[in-house]
Design a protein around this motif. Sequence first.
Motif, PDB file in Angstrom:
ATOM      1  N   ALA A 158       1.404  -1.368  -0.097  1.00  0.00           N
ATOM      2  CA  ALA A 158      -0.069  -0.447   0.032  1.00  0.00           C
ATOM      3  C   ALA A 158       1.401   1.501   0.185  1.00  0.00           C
ATOM      4  O   ALA A 158       0.532   2.358  -0.602  1.00  0.00           O
ATOM      5  CB  ALA A 158      -0.889   0.070   1.078  1.00  0.00           C
ATOM      6  N   GLU A 159       1.877   1.384   1.112  1.00  0.00           N
ATOM      7  CA  GLU A 159       2.675   2.463   0.957  1.00  0.00           C
ATOM      8  C   GLU A 159       3.666   2.184  -0.626  1.00  0.00           C
ATOM      9  O   GLU A 159       4.276   3.797  -0.747  1.00  0.00           O
ATOM     10  CB  GLU A 159       4.011   2.151   1.995  1.00  0.00           C
ATOM     11  N   ALA A 160       3.929   1.370  -1.491  1.00  0.00           N
ATOM     12  CA  ALA A 160       5.071   1.376  -2.318  1.00  0.00           C
ATOM     13  C   ALA A 160       4.106   1.561  -3.530  1.00  0.00           C
ATOM     14  O   ALA A 160       4.886   3.193  -4.253  1.00  0.00           O
ATOM     15  CB  ALA A 160       5.738   0.165  -2.519  1.00  0.00           C
ATOM     16  N   LEU A 161       2.533   1.714  -3.670  1.00  0.00           N
ATOM     17  CA  LEU A 161       2.030   2.202  -4.230  1.00  0.00           C
ATOM     18  C   LEU A 161       1.421   3.537  -3.805  1.00  0.00           C
ATOM     19  O   LEU A 161       1.517   4.915  -5.173  1.00  0.00           O
ATOM     20  CB  LEU A 161       0.825   0.935  -4.352  1.00  0.00           C
ATOM     21  N   ALA A 162       1.715   4.212  -2.964  1.00  0.00           N
ATOM     22  CA  ALA A 162       1.236   5.645  -3.170  1.00  0.00           C
ATOM     23  C   ALA A 162       2.278   6.484  -3.201  1.00  0.00           C
ATOM     24  O   ALA A 162       2.273   7.444  -4.284  1.00  0.00           O
ATOM     25  CB  ALA A 162       1.323   5.923  -1.471  1.00  0.00           C
TER      26      ALA A 162
END
Length: 306
Positions: free
Chosen positions: A38-42
Amino acid sequence: MTRAAVAPDRTPGSLREAIDGAHRRLSAAGVPSPRHDAEALAAFVIGCPPARLLVAGNLSAGQHTVFTELVARRASRIPLQHLTGSAAFRYLEVAVGPGVFVPRPETEVVVGWCIDALRMRAIDATDPPLVVDLCTGSGAIALSIAQEVKGTVVHAVEREHAAFTWAQRNVTGSRVILHRGDATAALPELDGLVDLVVSNPPYLPETQRADLEPEVRDHDPEAALWGGADGLAGPRMIELAAHRLLRHGGLVAVEHADEQGDAVAEMFRASGAWSAVVVRQDLAARDRFVTAQRDRGAVTGSEEKP
Ligand SMILES: C[S@@+](CC[C@H](N)C(=O)[O-])C[C@H]1O[C@@H](n2cnc3c(N)ncnc32)[C@H](O)[C@@H]1O
């Protein structure tokens, strides 16, 4: 698996709310590292390193739409690296997508061993070390060695058209010399001359087909995965190719599945052409690769390179 509809554009909430929601969605879809992804995509949508998310502003409406779409695709178990278009490997980012194997952290340890071995040899070397990466896929192994051991001449070999195309893209501007071909017979002009052969060949046994995560089963290429009934056809191919390519005293490092260490080591020992056969572990202390030295006494008819 059906893909979720993309949420309509709307005024987004805070970045933290968006990431928390993505985390819940990815978790429910069985994604193995939901928070990380989730953080990598954000971070990908914002265009900042994940470490900068804490100081990033909220997503714009447009960014929120893109983020929601990407999270839906990740929830359908498309690999994270296919969505961002790149994979981190040691000090590099390599371009990846459909048709090429996504390089794995375990392989970074194999490459680390090769780099240490080359650096130690480099102390006395009068000529640049000659390295061959068989089954190069994205080119991650070859590129890392070329980047981290200055002056090395690195050849990389890939048989499959799609993977070769990704490798071509990645090696552009580097010193890696890329060849399309079968590892079995590749680079006959280098027979007996190579200092180090490294490979992460296909090594999964057919029996594991049912156990794979969807990211691997549905998105890594078949040719990258399967090593025949027992999985050993890939390592066996590399033992034979390394035997042909290496100079006396040259080194080989071949990756294998965690349960194959003894079998791969035995394969090397049984050939009678190798000394210093060692099963080595990855960072999780699982058997991961075998290294061996081309026996100085086992080749006749040519002089040994210093
Ligand atoms: C497990 S992937 C490894 C890719 C890359 N070295 C890495 O570690 O990320 C194995 C690769 O070997 C290639 N391959 C399979 N059989 C081959 C052969 N006989 N000759 C050359 N390449 C082969 C596949 O297409 C795939 O790209």
